[in-house]
Write a protein that holds these residues in place. Structure first.
Motif, PDB file in Angstrom:
ATOM      1  N   LYS A  93       0.837  -1.204   0.000  1.00  0.00           N
ATOM      2  CA  LYS A  93       0.000   0.000   0.000  1.00  0.00           C
ATOM      3  C   LYS A  93       0.873   1.256   0.000  1.00  0.00           C
ATOM      4  O   LYS A  93       0.562   2.255  -0.642  1.00  0.00           O
ATOM      5  N   MET A  94       1.984   1.188   0.722  1.00  0.00           N
ATOM      6  CA  MET A  94       2.897   2.329   0.772  1.00  0.00           C
ATOM      7  C   MET A  94       3.491   2.599  -0.598  1.00  0.00           C
ATOM      8  O   MET A  94       3.552   3.756  -1.047  1.00  0.00           O
ATOM      9  N   ASP A  95       3.923   1.544  -1.278  1.00  0.00           N
ATOM     10  CA  ASP A  95       4.544   1.717  -2.599  1.00  0.00           C
ATOM     11  C   ASP A  95       3.555   2.274  -3.611  1.00  0.00           C
ATOM     12  O   ASP A  95       3.921   3.076  -4.477  1.00  0.00           O
ATOM     13  N   TRP A  96       2.287   1.841  -3.516  1.00  0.00           N
ATOM     14  CA  TRP A  96       1.287   2.333  -4.480  1.00  0.00           C
ATOM     15  C   TRP A  96       1.074   3.830  -4.315  1.00  0.00           C
ATOM     16  O   TRP A  96       1.045   4.573  -5.296  1.00  0.00           O
ATOM     17  N   LEU A  97       0.923   4.287  -3.070  1.00  0.00           N
ATOM     18  CA  LEU A  97       0.698   5.715  -2.833  1.00  0.00           C
ATOM     19  C   LEU A  97       1.934   6.527  -3.210  1.00  0.00           C
ATOM     20  O   LEU A  97       1.818   7.615  -3.791  1.00  0.00           O
ATOM     21  N   ARG A  98       3.102   6.014  -2.912  1.00  0.00           N
ATOM     22  CA  ARG A  98       4.327   6.704  -3.313  1.00  0.00           C
ATOM     23  C   ARG A  98       4.409   6.847  -4.828  1.00  0.00           C
ATOM     24  O   ARG A  98       4.876   7.858  -5.346  1.00  0.00           O
ATOM     25  N   GLN A  99       3.942   5.816  -5.546  1.00  0.00           N
ATOM     26  CA  GLN A  99       3.947   5.880  -7.012  1.00  0.00           C
ATOM     27  C   GLN A  99       3.020   6.981  -7.520  1.00  0.00           C
ATOM     28  O   GLN A  99       3.351   7.695  -8.469  1.00  0.00           O
ATOM     29  N   GLN A 100       1.863   7.150  -6.884  1.00  0.00           N
ATOM     30  CA  GLN A 100       0.927   8.204  -7.302  1.00  0.00           C
ATOM     31  C   GLN A 100       1.513   9.589  -7.046  1.00  0.00           C
ATOM     32  O   GLN A 100       1.301  10.519  -7.834  1.00  0.00           O
ATOM     33  N   VAL A 101       2.272   9.719  -5.950  1.00  0.00           N
ATOM     34  CA  VAL A 101       2.939  10.995  -5.672  1.00  0.00           C
ATOM     35  C   VAL A 101       4.040  11.233  -6.688  1.00  0.00           C
ATOM     36  O   VAL A 101       4.205  12.349  -7.203  1.00  0.00           O
ATOM     37  N   HIS A 102       4.799  10.189  -7.010  1.00  0.00           N
ATOM     38  CA  HIS A 102       5.881  10.312  -7.999  1.00  0.00           C
ATOM     39  C   HIS A 102       5.339  10.681  -9.366  1.00  0.00           C
ATOM     40  O   HIS A 102       5.939  11.482 -10.106  1.00  0.00           O
ATOM     41  N   ASP A 103       4.181  10.117  -9.733  1.00  0.00           N
ATOM     42  CA  ASP A 103       3.571  10.386 -11.044  1.00  0.00           C
ATOM     43  C   ASP A 103       2.786  11.697 -11.060  1.00  0.00           C
ATOM     44  O   ASP A 103       2.126  11.995 -12.050  1.00  0.00           O
ATOM     45  N   GLU A 104       2.816  12.438  -9.941  1.00  0.00           N
ATOM     46  CA  GLU A 104       2.134  13.729  -9.809  1.00  0.00           C
ATOM     47  C   GLU A 104       0.628  13.620  -9.990  1.00  0.00           C
ATOM     48  O   GLU A 104      -0.023  14.489 -10.570  1.00  0.00           O
ATOM     49  N   ILE A 105       0.081  12.514  -9.481  1.00  0.00           N
ATOM     50  CA  ILE A 105      -1.378  12.376  -9.411  1.00  0.00           C
ATOM     51  C   ILE A 105      -1.876  13.143  -8.195  1.00  0.00           C
ATOM     52  O   ILE A 105      -2.861  13.880  -8.261  1.00  0.00           O
ATOM     53  N   VAL A 106      -1.195  12.943  -7.064  1.00  0.00           N
ATOM     54  CA  VAL A 106      -1.533  13.670  -5.846  1.00  0.00           C
ATOM     55  C   VAL A 106      -0.270  14.274  -5.246  1.00  0.00           C
ATOM     56  O   VAL A 106       0.849  13.810  -5.499  1.00  0.00           O
ATOM     57  N   GLN A 107      -0.478  15.289  -4.455  1.00  0.00           N
ATOM     58  CA  GLN A 107       0.590  15.936  -3.699  1.00  0.00           C
ATOM     59  C   GLN A 107       0.169  15.924  -2.239  1.00  0.00           C
ATOM     60  O   GLN A 107      -0.727  16.655  -1.839  1.00  0.00           O
ATOM     61  N   LEU A 108       0.799  15.069  -1.442  1.00  0.00           N
ATOM     62  CA  LEU A 108       0.394  14.904  -0.044  1.00  0.00           C
ATOM     63  C   LEU A 108       0.920  16.065   0.788  1.00  0.00           C
ATOM     64  O   LEU A 108       2.102  16.384   0.752  1.00  0.00           O
ATOM     65  N   GLU A 109       0.016  16.698   1.535  1.00  0.00           N
ATOM     66  CA  GLU A 109       0.378  17.846   2.363  1.00  0.00           C
ATOM     67  C   GLU A 109      -0.172  17.646   3.773  1.00  0.00           C
ATOM     68  O   GLU A 109      -1.238  17.070   3.960  1.00  0.00           O
ATOM     69  N   PHE A 110       0.562  18.163   4.757  1.00  0.00           N
ATOM     70  CA  PHE A 110       0.097  18.113   6.129  1.00  0.00           C
ATOM     71  C   PHE A 110      -0.828  19.290   6.394  1.00  0.00           C
ATOM     72  O   PHE A 110      -0.575  20.421   5.954  1.00  0.00           O
ATOM     73  N   VAL A 111      -1.918  19.029   7.112  1.00  0.00           N
ATOM     74  CA  VAL A 111      -2.822  20.081   7.536  1.00  0.00           C
ATOM     75  C   VAL A 111      -3.203  19.812   8.992  1.00  0.00           C
ATOM     76  O   VAL A 111      -3.410  18.657   9.375  1.00  0.00           O
ATOM     77  N   ALA A 112      -3.265  20.834   9.804  1.00  0.00           N
ATOM     78  CA  ALA A 112      -3.609  20.656  11.219  1.00  0.00           C
ATOM     79  C   ALA A 112      -5.027  20.111  11.364  1.00  0.00           C
ATOM     80  O   ALA A 112      -5.914  20.428  10.577  1.00  0.00           O
ATOM     81  N   SER A 113      -5.253  19.296  12.392  1.00  0.00           N
ATOM     82  CA  SER A 113      -6.553  18.654  12.596  1.00  0.00           C
ATOM     83  C   SER A 113      -7.680  19.682  12.729  1.00  0.00           C
ATOM     84  O   SER A 113      -8.800  19.454  12.264  1.00  0.00           O
ATOM     85  N   ARG A 114      -7.401  20.812  13.361  1.00  0.00           N
ATOM     86  CA  ARG A 114      -8.457  21.816  13.557  1.00  0.00           C
ATOM     87  C   ARG A 114      -8.918  22.423  12.234  1.00  0.00           C
ATOM     88  O   ARG A 114      -9.982  23.055  12.168  1.00  0.00           O
ATOM     89  N   ASN A 115      -8.157  22.249  11.175  1.00  0.00           N
ATOM     90  CA  ASN A 115      -8.525  22.784   9.860  1.00  0.00           C
ATOM     91  C   ASN A 115      -9.116  21.718   8.945  1.00  0.00           C
ATOM     92  O   ASN A 115      -9.349  22.018   7.767  1.00  0.00           O
TER      93      ASN A 115
END
Length: 229
Positions: A207-229
């Motif tokens: 599962k980790m490798d699949w999500l990393r592949q989507q980030v590498h292929d610029e499908i998604v860009q994972l960003e941190f956001v605070a829980s209150r937001n």
């Protein structure tokens, strides 16, 4: 059901309430479904989840007890109905024309908050600021850490983002940059960026490798956001 004049409630389910009633009280007694139409009420509540994502979790949990409901389950279902009655003005709003067409997703999870130590996760996906799809679901397997279930939430959100991006491409709205995926767990974000398999995460490395592949292929860009937001 006699709830038109009932006292309003501010949320569809009690934070500390539990539908798995085991105590030997009147609340745990089987419900007389000939007098209290539990299945009919649940069916109506399911219909509302098409446009009311705020009751999805509460309705999902109530549905799990359709076979053998108790008086406590009826009370929980009535609470959802009361919440909908006092929030009938809430609605999803879609702008007539918004440019550019962008996809943004939020993913989140709760650790071991379901029966048999399963965890609940979910996501909400916005198209140009308008909510178009959402999901709330309990994991089929027991997750061993908060980071693991958050990673599962991010993975499922990415699947829906990928589908939506492909649909937009067929309609002529090609996404030329990665879609933002907002996640409030820093360990989850770090695992995507740090391509290391350790004893803590090797049991879900596929599962980790699949999500990393989507980030590498610029499908998604994972960003941190605070829980209150």
């Amino acid at each position: 059901l006699g709830q038109l004049d009932a006292a309003p409630v501010s949320c569809p389910a009690s934070q500390h309430g539990c539908l798995a009633v085991t105590a030997a009280t009147t609340e745990a007694e089987p419900l007389d479904t000939s007098r209290f139409p539990y299945l009919s009420l649940i069916g109506c509540l399911l219909w509302t989840t098409i446009t009311r994502p705020d009751v999805s979790v509460a309705v999902s949990r109530a549905c799990q007890h359709s076979k053998t409901p108790t008086k406590a389950h009826w009370r929980v279902a009535i609470r959802i109905l009361r919440y909908l009655l006092c929030t009938s003005s809430l609605r999803l709003t879609y702008a007539r024309s918004v440019r550019p067409i962008t996809v943004v997703a939020y993913a989140d999870a709760a650790f071991a908050n379901e029966p048999r130590s399963r965890s609940r996760y979910g996501h909400a996906i916005y198209l140009s600021g308008c909510l178009v799809t959402w999901l709330t679901k309990a994991t089929t397997a027991v997750c061993l850490s908060t980071a693991e279930v958050e990673y599962a939430a991010a993975t499922e959100a990415t699947k829906d983002v990928l589908w939506l991006r492909n649909l937009l491409g067929e309609l002529g709205f090609h996404q030329h940059s990665a879609s933002r995926l907002l996640e409030d767990n820093q360990a989850c974000v770090a695992m995507v960026r740090n391509h290391v398999v350790s004893g803590r995460n090797r049991h879900f490395c596929v599962k980790m490798d699949w999500l990393r592949q989507q980030v590498h292929d610029e499908i998604v860009q994972l960003e941190f956001v605070a829980s209150r937001n």
